[in-house]
Enzyme design. Structure first.
Site, PDB file in Angstrom:
ATOM      1  N   SER A 195     -69.500  58.379 -14.478  1.00  0.00           N
ATOM      2  CA  SER A 195     -68.383  58.975 -14.169  1.00  0.00           C
ATOM      3  C   SER A 195     -68.342  60.629 -14.352  1.00  0.00           C
ATOM      4  O   SER A 195     -68.081  61.117 -13.136  1.00  0.00           O
ATOM      5  CB  SER A 195     -67.810  57.659 -14.090  1.00  0.00           C
ATOM      6  OG  SER A 195     -66.691  58.410 -16.144  1.00  0.00           O
TER       7      SER A 195
ATOM      8  N   CYS B 205     -73.211  54.888 -18.486  1.00  0.00           N
ATOM      9  CA  CYS B 205     -71.101  54.286 -18.282  1.00  0.00           C
ATOM     10  C   CYS B 205     -71.788  53.004 -18.759  1.00  0.00           C
ATOM     11  O   CYS B 205     -71.817  52.159 -18.469  1.00  0.00           O
ATOM     12  CB  CYS B 205     -71.167  54.582 -17.026  1.00  0.00           C
ATOM     13  SG  CYS B 205     -69.066  54.191 -16.686  1.00  0.00           S
TER      14      CYS B 205
ATOM     15  N   CYS C 183     -68.799  54.585 -25.375  1.00  0.00           N
ATOM     16  CA  CYS C 183     -68.054  55.430 -23.773  1.00  0.00           C
ATOM     17  C   CYS C 183     -69.336  56.438 -24.367  1.00  0.00           C
ATOM     18  O   CYS C 183     -69.049  57.330 -25.726  1.00  0.00           O
ATOM     19  CB  CYS C 183     -66.575  55.329 -23.730  1.00  0.00           C
ATOM     20  SG  CYS C 183     -66.301  57.244 -22.728  1.00  0.00           S
TER      21      CYS C 183
ATOM     22  N   HIS D 263     -69.411  59.599 -22.687  1.00  0.00           N
ATOM     23  CA  HIS D 263     -67.829  60.738 -23.591  1.00  0.00           C
ATOM     24  C   HIS D 263     -68.082  61.011 -24.718  1.00  0.00           C
ATOM     25  O   HIS D 263     -68.122  62.050 -25.387  1.00  0.00           O
ATOM     26  CB  HIS D 263     -66.577  61.229 -23.246  1.00  0.00           C
ATOM     27  CG  HIS D 263     -67.021  60.848 -20.666  1.00  0.00           C
ATOM     28  ND1 HIS D 263     -67.704  59.933 -20.155  1.00  0.00           N
ATOM     29  CD2 HIS D 263     -66.112  61.998 -20.560  1.00  0.00           C
ATOM     30  CE1 HIS D 263     -67.544  60.290 -18.649  1.00  0.00           C
ATOM     31  NE2 HIS D 263     -66.890  60.956 -18.900  1.00  0.00           N
TER      32      HIS D 263
HETATM   33  N1  DGL Z   1     -68.424  57.141 -19.669  1.00  0.00           N
HETATM   34  C1  DGL Z   1     -68.142  56.444 -19.110  1.00  0.00           C
HETATM   35  C2  DGL Z   1     -68.203  55.060 -20.503  1.00  0.00           C
HETATM   36  O1  DGL Z   1     -69.293  55.284 -20.881  1.00  0.00           O
HETATM   37  C3  DGL Z   1     -66.638  56.357 -18.774  1.00  0.00           C
HETATM   38  C4  DGL Z   1     -65.227  56.611 -19.037  1.00  0.00           C
HETATM   39  C5  DGL Z   1     -64.676  56.900 -17.513  1.00  0.00           C
HETATM   40  O2  DGL Z   1     -64.920  57.072 -16.867  1.00  0.00           O
HETATM   41  O3  DGL Z   1     -63.227  56.255 -18.023  1.00  0.00           O
HETATM   42  O4  DGL Z   1     -67.769  53.885 -19.989  1.00  0.00           O
END
Ligand code: DGL
Length: 283
Positions: A8, A70, A206, A208
């Site tokens: 994302s 993701c 996640c 991120h």
């Molecule tokens: N980086 C993503 C994950 O691993 C998505 C984070 C998001 O867009 O809420 O879930």
């Protein structure tokens, strides 16, 4: 041909970096769907539609294999796309293409077992000994994918998940270290209170969150091992490509970074993780 890496936003860079370290001569195209980030609070249908659109964009750029870097897309959209869309799309393209996710490698790393392994249920009462914390988006936590898939394989592991709504967006926005630490400490405290003690291991579920892994490490009880998805994914993709030479990863060492959002430089937090400036092109 090349390897496509989709997220994302900037979170998938953590997986991208591990893949590049493992396959330095392969060609990589990264796509961050920053115009639509974050995915974690969206409905299942939206996540499926956005993930499909991202895959089409990467296949148009010449990707043969796409890694959904993701958790949210992997948990919510991957199986649907593999079953209902990819077979016909592959025929339409007339070349071998595939989409893989990051949850399977993470479950393998967390259980120490291959994905195909499902424990025989003997009906004995198993004393759960190993408490595994999963920090993830709201959509990933609601899917219960980690609880379900780990329980199928290891009944001695108890999974406790903590949704961290807003954290991926804070990372996208380049929030400061103090604000991030306060938020992350709050989630670790909430989970620890729910469990009644600190976890034995943790998954940053996640991508991120890998960009701020040091803050998670500091917030968790000292020495709590963290299962790192980027490394687990790089291991799995390397093995997969060795078994599937039809997915040509290229050999020019190409690196392209595309975004559906604002092209240009990424924030200071991303640069600190990346170790230097990083600019995205318009997708
Ligand atoms: N980086 C993503 C994950 O691993 C998505 C984070 C998001 O867009 O809420 O879930």
């Amino acid at each position: 041909m090349s390897i496509g890496v989709f997220d994302s936003g900037v979170g998938g860079l953590s997986v991208h970096r591990a893949l590049v370290n493992r396959l330095p001569s392969a060609d990589f195209i990264y796509l961050g769907d920053q115009a639509n980030a974050p995915y974690g609070g969206k409905s299942g249908e939206e996540i499926v539609d956005l993930t499909r659109a991202g895959c089409i964009r990467l296949f148009d750029e010449g990707a043969s294999l796409i890694v959904l870097a993701c958790n949210t897309a992997s948990a919510i959209a991957l199986r649907r796309l593999q079953q209902t869309w990819l077979p016909a799309y592959r025929k339409q393209l007339g070349r071998p293409v595939n989409v893989l996710g990051i949850i399977v490698p993470t479950i393998e790393a967390a259980t120490g077992l291959p994905w195909e392994h499902e424990a025989e249920r003997r009906g004995d009462k198993v004393e759960k000994v190993d408490i595994l914390a999963v920090f993830a988006t709201r959509a990933t936590v609601a899917s219960r994918v980690y609880e379900i898939e780990i329980d199928k394989r290891r009944q001695d592991v108890a999974v406790f998940s903590e949704a961290c709504p807003g954290l991926a967006q804070m990372i996208e926005d380049g929030a400061g270290a103090v604000e991030l630490a306060t938020t992350i400490e709050g989630h670790v405290r909430a989970l620890t209170t729910r469990i009644g003690r600190g976890p034995d291991r943790a998954i940053l579920g996640c991508t991120h969150y890998e960009l701020v892994a040091d803050i998670f490490r500091a917030a968790l009880p000292t020495g709590t091992p963290i299962i790192h998805q980027p490394v687990a994914t790089a291991d799995a993709i390397e093995r997969y490509l060795a078994r599937h030479p039809e997915y040509e990863p290229g050999n020019r060492g190409l690196r392209r970074f595309l975004t559906t959002g604002e092209p240009g430089a990424q924030n200071a937090l991303v640069e600190a993780f990346w170790g230097g400036p990083l600019s995205f092109e318009a997708a």
